[in-house]
Each structure stands twice: as C-alpha cells, then as structure tokens.
Design a protein around this motif. Sequence first.
Motif, short mmCIF file in Angstrom:
data_model
loop_
_atom_site.label_atom_id
_atom_site.label_comp_id
_atom_site.label_asym_id
_atom_site.label_seq_id
_atom_site.Cartn_x
_atom_site.Cartn_y
_atom_site.Cartn_z
N GLU A 66 5.90 -7.12 -3.54
CA GLU A 66 5.56 -6.23 -2.43
C GLU A 66 4.38 -5.32 -2.79
O GLU A 66 3.53 -5.02 -1.94
N ASN A 67 4.34 -4.88 -4.04
CA ASN A 67 3.26 -3.98 -4.46
C ASN A 67 1.95 -4.72 -4.71
O ASN A 67 0.90 -4.09 -4.79
N VAL A 69 0.93 -8.06 -3.12
CA VAL A 69 0.32 -8.91 -2.08
C VAL A 69 -0.71 -8.17 -1.23
O VAL A 69 -1.73 -8.74 -0.83
N ASN A 70 -0.47 -6.89 -0.96
CA ASN A 70 -1.41 -6.15 -0.11
C ASN A 70 -2.66 -5.71 -0.85
O ASN A 70 -3.62 -5.26 -0.23
N LEU A 133 -8.51 -8.81 4.04
CA LEU A 133 -7.30 -8.19 3.49
C LEU A 133 -6.06 -8.96 3.93
O LEU A 133 -6.13 -9.85 4.80
N ASN A 134 -4.93 -8.60 3.38
CA ASN A 134 -3.69 -9.28 3.72
C ASN A 134 -3.26 -9.01 5.16
O ASN A 134 -2.45 -9.75 5.71
N ASN A 135 -3.82 -7.95 5.77
CA ASN A 135 -3.52 -7.67 7.18
C ASN A 135 -4.52 -8.34 8.12
O ASN A 135 -4.60 -8.01 9.30
N LEU A 163 -7.17 2.11 0.62
CA LEU A 163 -6.60 0.78 0.53
C LEU A 163 -5.51 0.72 -0.53
O LEU A 163 -5.56 1.45 -1.53
N PRO A 164 -4.53 -0.16 -0.36
CA PRO A 164 -3.57 -0.41 -1.45
C PRO A 164 -4.29 -1.05 -2.62
O PRO A 164 -5.20 -1.87 -2.42
N THR A 190 -2.74 -16.71 3.40
CA THR A 190 -2.67 -15.29 3.04
C THR A 190 -2.02 -15.21 1.66
O THR A 190 -1.60 -16.21 1.09
N SER A 191 -1.91 -13.98 1.15
CA SER A 191 -1.46 -13.80 -0.23
C SER A 191 -0.20 -14.62 -0.53
O SER A 191 0.79 -14.54 0.19
#
Length: 463
Positions: A66-67, A69-70, A133-135, A163-164, A190-191
Amino acid sequence: MKRIGSLLLVSVFAGAITLGAYKLFFESENYKLVSDEAKTPFQTVSYTSTPSSSRLSDVDFTVAAENTVNAVVHVKNMSINRGSNSIMQFFYGFEESQRPQIGTGSGVIISPDGYIVTNNHVIDRADKLQVTLNNNKTYDAELIGTDSKSDIALLKIDAENNLPYLAFGDSDHAKIGEWVLAVGNPFNLTSTVTAGIVSAKARALGNADHSFIQTDAAVNPGNSGGALVNTNGDLIGINTAITSQTGSYVGYSFAVPSNIAKKVVEDIMEYGTVQKGILGIQSPNVNTQYAVENGINEIDGVYVGNVVEDSGADIAGLKTGDIIKQIDDIKVHKFSDLTGYISSKRPGDKLKVIINRDGDVLTKPVVLSKNKTLEVPVMGFVVKDLSEKDQKKYKTKKGVKIVDVPQKYRGYGLVDKVLISVDEEEIDNIQEAKKVFENINRYERTSITILTEDGERERLIFQ
C-alpha cells in the motif's frame, strides 16, 4: 424308564466332552503383546508453535504494498526515428517519414515535490518524457541528470499537490533470505507487485563498476526503474535487469542497491555529475590463469595486486600482497563486495580498511581520492596523468604514466613507463589517451612509444 435315563446321562456326558474340546482346541484368548523396547516406524511430530516471523502465512506484505504502489510511476520515453540517409534521399532529396518510437519503464517518486529516480536505459535518447501516476494522471517530465555507469537517471515533474514518495533505505543491511517486493509497471499495467526473497548481495553483473542485489521476485519488461522494497516498505533497490534467454523473467532479477542510487541522485542534484571516490588498488581477475597459478582465486577477501601511486591506498600504506578483509563494518569476501560499498562513497570520505598482511591483521584509515586513472579501450592499459614528480623524473611534460596492464602485456615491462604516442599520435593527458585508443583497430598493428626512467624512447609494435 432305565433306558431313558441312560440316554439322558450319555447325552449330558457327550455335551460336556464336546464343550471341553471346543474350549481347549478352538477358542483362544485375544492378547496384544506390548514391549517397552518396541519402536515405531513413524517420525514423531512436534506441535509446539513456531515463532510467527518464520511462518509464511504470517508474512504480511499489505502495508508495504500500500505504501509503495502510489509512489511507483509509469515512465514513457518518446523519440523520433529519423531514418537513415538512403540513396533516394542522396540523389533526389527524398526524406523518409519520421517514425515515432515509444519505450516504457517504471520510476520511483523519492520526494513530495516530484523528483523521480529511474534507470538510465529507460530514458536513453528520449525526445520527450511523460510520467503517469498510479491515479492515471500524466505529467511531462524534465530530465535532471543521468549516470550511465550506475544506470540511474533523475527526473522531475511539477504536480499540483505533494506526492506520495518512498524514502531510501539502507541496502547495506539487507539480508540474504529476507522477503522483498518488486513494484513496477510491466506490460503497461498500473503498479504491479510481486514478491520474493533477496537471493544474493554484491552480485557482479557484466561490465558494471558496481554490484547488484539479486532477487527472485518476478521482474518483467517495464519493471526497469521500479522499486525493490522490504516488508517495512523501505526502498532498498531500483530494479534494473533480468537474466533471460527469452527476454522474460525466468527466476533471476537484479537491482541497483539503494545506497548507490541515493548517492548518484544526491551527486546529480548537488554537483550535476557523479563524484566517484576511489581506493586506489588493482586486483587480478580471479578467473585468470595467473590468479589460479598464484592461488589468488582461493583467497577469501580482495588481493591487492597493485597500489596506484598518490592514491588514498598508497598514502595509507597499503601494499601489493595485502588482502582486504573488511571495509568499515562490511565484510569483504570478493571484489564486488569492495566496489559495491565504495560506489556509495565520495572523494574525501574516510574509510577504515582492515587487511591481512602476512598473517597479521592491520587497520588502515584510507581517504578516498578522485579518480586520477583511466583504463584505455581495446588494450586495457591503466594510465594516469603525470604529477610534478613524474615530470621531473622522466624529464617530460607530455604523455601519461602506465600504472597497470592486463596479464597478457605484463611481460613487456610497460608498468611505470610514460606513454608518449600511439600510432605516431602524441598524447598529453588521459582523456587524449582514451580518444586515441578508441580509434585504433584491434585487427591491425598498433605501435606505441614509451619513455623509460633513463630518458630512453622505446617503440613497441603490437599485432
């Protein structure tokens, strides 16, 4: 009446005999023999619970994933293939159509203001770079700097908000066997997260001048430049290469250690170029016949074959024949252990080098120096610019000093001679030497002119 009584008596007597015979001969007691010495053919099983850290089912990748992928992005390299100069273009001015080419890879956001680290080969020869980005938001990216030797590049995007990102971890403390995640964008997805373990550290790969972390986490085309993280989510490597005959993952992948990537990024941001510190020693290749004949291939450590004049190792007193066993708190078993650690350091950094000299263990403080030497192409001579002491000694201000040569040239007495010219072309410094040797033909004769300590010129011809 008597007859009936006699028959009854005979019947009772016969029944008794029959019952007795059955009990004696046919009915046996059901016994089980138990011996204290009897052994079971089965292995005993312990039902004592094992520590949770050793059970696969208890390894939790969710937080690290979770920390991560973004903070991992998709990098698109767009370039224009302008074609070659065809004969139609030469005679008639016909210009071939320009064909766009697109390459893809991954990158890792390393700061909230949009700095991104990726591989140099991902962005090589790009006319335009885009980052997604992942979004699914896409930004144009600026190339800040690259280092082809470490295969690291630094990009920058301007986003509306912070950004993360992932902070660099300490790759020196990664352990063989620990779980890791590889996060990237293979096949334009995506990631994507894959899991594995650290298979090896300080792995030498090709002609790279630093070492790699080897992992069995699945890495495929498009993963290059992505993140290798541990279960805490620490960035310990930048995924760079796979070894495969098909071009797809087959079990081995390699990452640039985070300590090296971090140092390269910091150098690019502060100096605009990578500042490389050197120890100042040369060590024979352990796979050569020379190493085998002299037992160097069986040494646990790095054998010092030659010490570069005026280098940190020379000033600290290292000598030919010393065996480097440790540098700071890093154990040294092979040359890649040494180069991997030094690649994360800069000129001026002070290191503690522990050596074995004829059975005695000595500690030498060494200050890394700037690289004053260069290995010339084709022939592989290691040369350095002349110092003031050299100029006085050899009575010349031109040329470069030969400080080491490959094994096949060691019988020519070239070491500690001044190289004046190659194929009649004079040389003033190591950069000129590099250019001259780049132009020689390895399949034709090459002549070099050297200067001895006595001031005599010698001309050698190599076929």
